[in-house]
Motif scaffolding. Sequence first.
Motif, PDB file in Angstrom:
ATOM      1  N   GLY A  38      42.947 131.446   1.374  1.00 50.88           N
ATOM      2  CA  GLY A  38      41.626 130.940   1.723  1.00 50.88           C
ATOM      3  C   GLY A  38      40.890 131.846   2.678  1.00 50.88           C
ATOM      4  O   GLY A  38      41.454 132.788   3.268  1.00 50.88           O
ATOM      5  N   LEU A  39      39.618 131.564   2.825  1.00 50.99           N
ATOM      6  CA  LEU A  39      38.767 132.231   3.801  1.00 50.99           C
ATOM      7  C   LEU A  39      37.925 131.167   4.473  1.00 50.99           C
ATOM      8  O   LEU A  39      37.189 130.431   3.807  1.00 50.99           O
ATOM      9  N   ASN A  40      38.036 131.072   5.794  1.00 51.72           N
ATOM     10  CA  ASN A  40      37.216 130.152   6.580  1.00 51.72           C
ATOM     11  C   ASN A  40      36.142 130.967   7.299  1.00 51.72           C
ATOM     12  O   ASN A  40      36.455 131.956   7.968  1.00 51.72           O
ATOM     13  N   VAL A  41      34.893 130.559   7.148  1.00 62.16           N
ATOM     14  CA  VAL A  41      33.764 131.289   7.722  1.00 62.16           C
ATOM     15  C   VAL A  41      33.141 130.437   8.819  1.00 62.16           C
ATOM     16  O   VAL A  41      32.824 129.266   8.593  1.00 62.16           O
ATOM     17  N   GLY A  42      32.982 131.032  10.006  1.00 61.46           N
ATOM     18  CA  GLY A  42      32.422 130.303  11.135  1.00 61.46           C
ATOM     19  C   GLY A  42      30.936 130.525  11.307  1.00 61.46           C
ATOM     20  O   GLY A  42      30.307 131.304  10.584  1.00 61.46           O
ATOM     21  N   ALA A  43      30.371 129.825  12.281  1.00 64.36           N
ATOM     22  CA  ALA A  43      28.945 129.945  12.556  1.00 64.36           C
ATOM     23  C   ALA A  43      28.648 131.306  13.188  1.00 64.36           C
ATOM     24  O   ALA A  43      29.469 131.847  13.945  1.00 64.36           O
ATOM     25  N   PRO A  44      27.482 131.870  12.917  1.00 65.45           N
ATOM     26  CA  PRO A  44      27.131 133.181  13.479  1.00 65.45           C
ATOM     27  C   PRO A  44      27.034 133.140  15.006  1.00 65.45           C
ATOM     28  O   PRO A  44      26.602 132.140  15.595  1.00 65.45           O
ATOM     29  N   LEU A  45      27.446 134.234  15.636  1.00 64.23           N
ATOM     30  CA  LEU A  45      27.309 134.409  17.082  1.00 64.23           C
ATOM     31  C   LEU A  45      26.217 135.423  17.358  1.00 64.23           C
ATOM     32  O   LEU A  45      26.194 136.493  16.740  1.00 64.23           O
ATOM     33  N   PRO A  46      25.288 135.132  18.280  1.00 63.04           N
ATOM     34  CA  PRO A  46      24.302 136.153  18.647  1.00 63.04           C
ATOM     35  C   PRO A  46      24.995 137.388  19.211  1.00 63.04           C
ATOM     36  O   PRO A  46      26.024 137.284  19.897  1.00 63.04           O
ATOM     37  N   ALA A  47      24.461 138.544  18.907  1.00 66.58           N
ATOM     38  CA  ALA A  47      25.093 139.801  19.339  1.00 66.58           C
ATOM     39  C   ALA A  47      25.304 139.836  20.836  1.00 66.58           C
ATOM     40  O   ALA A  47      26.316 140.361  21.325  1.00 66.58           O
ATOM     41  N   ALA A  48      24.365 139.260  21.606  1.00 66.80           N
ATOM     42  CA  ALA A  48      24.458 139.319  23.071  1.00 66.80           C
ATOM     43  C   ALA A  48      25.630 138.514  23.600  1.00 66.80           C
ATOM     44  O   ALA A  48      26.085 138.740  24.747  1.00 66.80           O
ATOM     45  N   GLN A  49      26.150 137.566  22.831  1.00 65.13           N
ATOM     46  CA  GLN A  49      27.249 136.710  23.311  1.00 65.13           C
ATOM     47  C   GLN A  49      28.628 137.202  22.880  1.00 65.13           C
ATOM     48  O   GLN A  49      29.634 136.594  23.209  1.00 65.13           O
ATOM     49  N   VAL A  50      28.678 138.289  22.132  1.00 66.19           N
ATOM     50  CA  VAL A  50      29.940 138.736  21.559  1.00 66.19           C
ATOM     51  C   VAL A  50      30.731 139.557  22.560  1.00 66.19           C
ATOM     52  O   VAL A  50      30.216 140.499  23.169  1.00 66.19           O
ATOM     53  N   GLN A  51      31.970 139.165  22.744  1.00 65.41           N
ATOM     54  CA  GLN A  51      32.979 139.934  23.466  1.00 65.41           C
ATOM     55  C   GLN A  51      34.258 139.857  22.640  1.00 65.41           C
ATOM     56  O   GLN A  51      34.485 138.862  21.940  1.00 65.41           O
ATOM     57  N   PRO A  52      35.114 140.889  22.683  1.00 64.99           N
ATOM     58  CA  PRO A  52      36.330 140.848  21.858  1.00 64.99           C
ATOM     59  C   PRO A  52      37.152 139.583  22.050  1.00 64.99           C
ATOM     60  O   PRO A  52      37.639 138.997  21.088  1.00 64.99           O
ATOM     61  N   GLU A  53      37.288 139.131  23.322  1.00 65.95           N
ATOM     62  CA  GLU A  53      38.110 137.951  23.581  1.00 65.95           C
ATOM     63  C   GLU A  53      37.476 136.689  22.990  1.00 65.95           C
ATOM     64  O   GLU A  53      38.166 135.829  22.426  1.00 65.95           O
ATOM     65  N   VAL A  54      36.152 136.585  23.128  1.00 63.49           N
ATOM     66  CA  VAL A  54      35.445 135.420  22.588  1.00 63.49           C
ATOM     67  C   VAL A  54      35.569 135.395  21.064  1.00 63.49           C
ATOM     68  O   VAL A  54      35.844 134.359  20.445  1.00 63.49           O
ATOM     69  N   LEU A  55      35.380 136.546  20.455  1.00 65.74           N
ATOM     70  CA  LEU A  55      35.439 136.635  19.001  1.00 65.74           C
ATOM     71  C   LEU A  55      36.850 136.335  18.498  1.00 65.74           C
ATOM     72  O   LEU A  55      37.033 135.628  17.494  1.00 65.74           O
ATOM     73  N   GLN A  56      37.852 136.825  19.204  1.00 62.83           N
ATOM     74  CA  GLN A  56      39.238 136.560  18.801  1.00 62.83           C
ATOM     75  C   GLN A  56      39.534 135.062  18.870  1.00 62.83           C
ATOM     76  O   GLN A  56      40.207 134.511  17.995  1.00 62.83           O
ATOM     77  N   GLN A  57      39.000 134.406  19.889  1.00 67.46           N
ATOM     78  CA  GLN A  57      39.207 132.963  20.023  1.00 67.46           C
ATOM     79  C   GLN A  57      38.572 132.207  18.859  1.00 67.46           C
ATOM     80  O   GLN A  57      39.162 131.258  18.321  1.00 67.46           O
ATOM     81  N   LYS A  58      37.378 132.632  18.457  1.00 65.39           N
ATOM     82  CA  LYS A  58      36.698 131.986  17.330  1.00 65.39           C
ATOM     83  C   LYS A  58      37.503 132.146  16.036  1.00 65.39           C
ATOM     84  O   LYS A  58      37.647 131.198  15.261  1.00 65.39           O
ATOM     85  N   VAL A  59      38.027 133.364  15.806  1.00 68.76           N
ATOM     86  CA  VAL A  59      38.819 133.600  14.602  1.00 68.76           C
ATOM     87  C   VAL A  59      40.110 132.783  14.644  1.00 68.76           C
ATOM     88  O   VAL A  59      40.542 132.221  13.629  1.00 68.76           O
ATOM     89  N   ALA A  60      40.723 132.690  15.831  1.00 69.69           N
ATOM     90  CA  ALA A  60      41.943 131.894  15.961  1.00 69.69           C
ATOM     91  C   ALA A  60      41.678 130.424  15.630  1.00 69.69           C
ATOM     92  O   ALA A  60      42.498 129.747  14.998  1.00 69.69           O
ATOM     93  N   GLN A  61      40.522 129.912  16.064  1.00 63.56           N
ATOM     94  CA  GLN A  61      40.171 128.529  15.756  1.00 63.56           C
ATOM     95  C   GLN A  61      39.994 128.326  14.254  1.00 63.56           C
ATOM     96  O   GLN A  61      40.382 127.288  13.701  1.00 63.56           O
ATOM     97  N   LEU A  62      39.418 129.320  13.597  1.00 62.29           N
ATOM     98  CA  LEU A  62      39.242 129.233  12.144  1.00 62.29           C
ATOM     99  C   LEU A  62      40.586 129.284  11.427  1.00 62.29           C
ATOM    100  O   LEU A  62      40.778 128.625  10.396  1.00 62.29           O
ATOM    101  N   LEU A  63      41.533 130.070  11.968  1.00 61.91           N
ATOM    102  CA  LEU A  63      42.869 130.121  11.365  1.00 61.91           C
ATOM    103  C   LEU A  63      43.576 128.772  11.467  1.00 61.91           C
ATOM    104  O   LEU A  63      44.347 128.393  10.579  1.00 61.91           O
TER     105      LEU A  63
END
Length: 648
Positions: free
Chosen positions: A621-646
Motif C-alpha cells: 500500500g501507499l498512504n498519502v498525507g496532507a501537504p506541509l507548507p515548505a516553511a514548516q518542513v524540517q527532517p524530524e517533522v517530516l519523518q514523524q509524519k511519515v512514521a504516522q502514515l506507516l
Amino acid sequence: MTTETVAAEAPMPTAGAPLHPNQFALLRQRRFGPFFWTQFAGAANDNLFKFAFTVMVTYQLQVAWMPPAMAGLVIGALFILPYLLFSATSGQLADKHDKRSLILFVKWLEIGIMVLAAWGFFHAQVPVLLACTFLMGLHSTLFGPVKFAYLPQHLDERELTGGNGMVEMGTFVAILLGQVAGGLLVDIPAIGPQAVGFACIALAVLGRLVAQAIPASPASAPGLRINWNPFSETWRNLKLAHGNIVVFRSLLGISWMWFFGAVFLSQFPSFAKEVLHGNAQVASLLLVVFSVGIGAGSLMCEMLSRRHVEIGLVPVGAIGMTVFAVDLYFASRGLPPAANLTLGQFVAISAHWRVMADLALLSLFAGLYSVPMYALIQLRAQPTHRARIIAANNILNALFMIGSSVIAGALLAAGASIPQIFLLVGIANALVASYIFLLVPEYLIRFTAWVLTRIVYRFRVRGDEQIPVAGAAVLACNHVSFVDAALLMAASPRPIYFVMDHRIFRQPVLGLLFRLARAIPIAPQKEDPAVYEAAFARAAQVLREGDLLAIFPEGAITKDGQLQPFKGGIMKVLETARTEGVQPPVIPMALTNLWGSFFSRIEQGTAMVRPFRRGMFNRVGLNVGAPLPAAQVQPEVLQQKVAQLLAA
C-alpha cells in the motif's frame, strides 16, 4: 513552464460536484447527462441518415452517374471532407465561444439539415441528399472540438477517463443503432424513405431539446481572433499541437487507431461475403461484435485505471490489437466454402466463433488503447488551445482514414486477400505502437508501473487525492525497495521526477527504466561534488516548471525494514527552489507492507532473490498525507509524519 501555467492547464472540475460510485452515475448529473445524450443523438442521426441513403442508392434507385459500387465511397468521402476543410475553424470557434451556445447552434443546424434531407428522401433527390451528407459532415466537424473540450471543463482528473469511456461507448452504440435503424426503416415497403426522413427530423429535435439542459461552459480564449483561412489555420493548429510532444504523439496514436479501425470496418461487407460466406446479416453481426467490443473496452478503462488518467493501458491495448488481428488472419484461413450462409447457419459453425472472439477482443483492446489517449490530451493540452488541439486531431484522423482506404484498396488491387490485409495491419500496429512508445517513454514507464501494481503486487492507495493534479510539489516517501519509484508513478496521475542514488542506474533493467523516466542521479558530495550540485539544480528546475519531484529522505533503501533517520537533502532541495522563487508544498508518503517482498532487501542486505518468498500477488500500500507548507518542513517533522502514515 511556470507553476501558474501548469495550474491553468489542469481540468476545471465543476464546483461542488457530488461524488459518485462509477462512470454510469455521471449520467444522472446535469454537467454530463444532457451532454452525453446530445452527442449520442447526433451520432445516431449521422449514421441513420448515411446508412439509409447508402442502402437507397444501392438497392432502390438507379442513378446512372453514381453506380451502386461507388455509392458508399462517395457518401463516405463527402461526409469526411468537411473534417479536412473546416476542423481548424471549428477549433477556433470552440475556444472563442461558450461551448453550450455552440452546441445549441449545431443542434439547430442539424434540424435544418434534416428537414432538407427529409425533402430529399420524399422526392428521391440524390443531389440534395449528397449536399446534406456534406452538411452533416460539417455538423459533426463543428461538434467534435466542442465535445472533447467540454469534458475537461466539467470533469476532474479522476472522472476524465470514465467520462471519455462513456462517450466512446455511447458513440459506437449510437453508430450501431443508427445504422440498424436506417437499414430497417428505408426497407419498409412503399414508405421507407419517408419514414427515414421523419426519423431524422425527430432525432435532431430530440437532440436539441436535451441540449437545452447542458450547463454553461465559458469560453477558454474569448479574445481569440478567428483566422478564416482553413489551410493556414490547419498548419498553425498542427504546429500548436506539436508544441507539447506528448500530446502530439498521442494525437498520432489516436489517428493510427482510426486507421486501424477503418480498415476493419470498411472490409466487413466483403469479409462477410467472400471469406465467411455469409449474407448481409452476417456483415451486420460483425459490426455489432466490433461495436460491443469497443464499448466494453472503453468502459473497462475506468476500472483498470482506478479512476485516474492511466496511459499505462495504452501499451496493453496495442498488444491486444496486434495479437487478435494476427489471430483473425489464422482463424479465417481455410474456412469451408458455403453458399450465402444465413445468420443462424453462420453461428452454428464452431470455427466462426473464433473469428467473432478475435474481432470482439481486437475491438475491446482498441477501446483500452484510445480512451486513455483522449483523456491524456484533454488533461495535458493548455485550456486556451484545447479545442484547437482537438481540431488538429480531427484533421489527422481524417487523413489517416483516407490513407487507410487508399492503402487497403492498393493491397486488394495487388492481389492481397482480406485476411492478409488484417495480418499486415496487425503487424504494422506493433511497429507503429513500438515507435510511438519509444518516442514517448512515458507510455512504457506507466505500463511497467501498471503491470507491477496489478500483477506483481495488489496495490492500494489511500489519500491519493492529496497528490495535486496541477502545480509544483515535493513528494517525500520512505525507501523500502528497488521499485518504490514505480509504485509512486502508478499512484500519481502526473509524471514524477525522482532524485535517486546514482548507483541504482547500474541495475540492468531498473536502471534503464529510471533513465527513461528522466530520474535525477545524485551522489554524496564527497564522492562526486559535480553530480551532487547538478542534482539540486535540476530538482529546482523541475519545481520551477511546475512539476512533481519525489525524494527519499532516508538516502538509501532500508536494510532492516525500519524507518531510517531523514537526512538534510530535502532541506537543500527546498532552499534551492526558494532561490528560484518557488515554495512548493511537501507531501509525506509511506509505502506499507513492502518489506520482505522480492524487490526489498532481506537477510545479509540482498534483494531480488527467491522470487516467491512471500508468495504471489502480495498486498502492498501507499498512504498519502496532507501537504506541509515548505516553511514548516524540517527532517524530524517530516519523518514523524511519515512514521504516522506507516502506523495508520
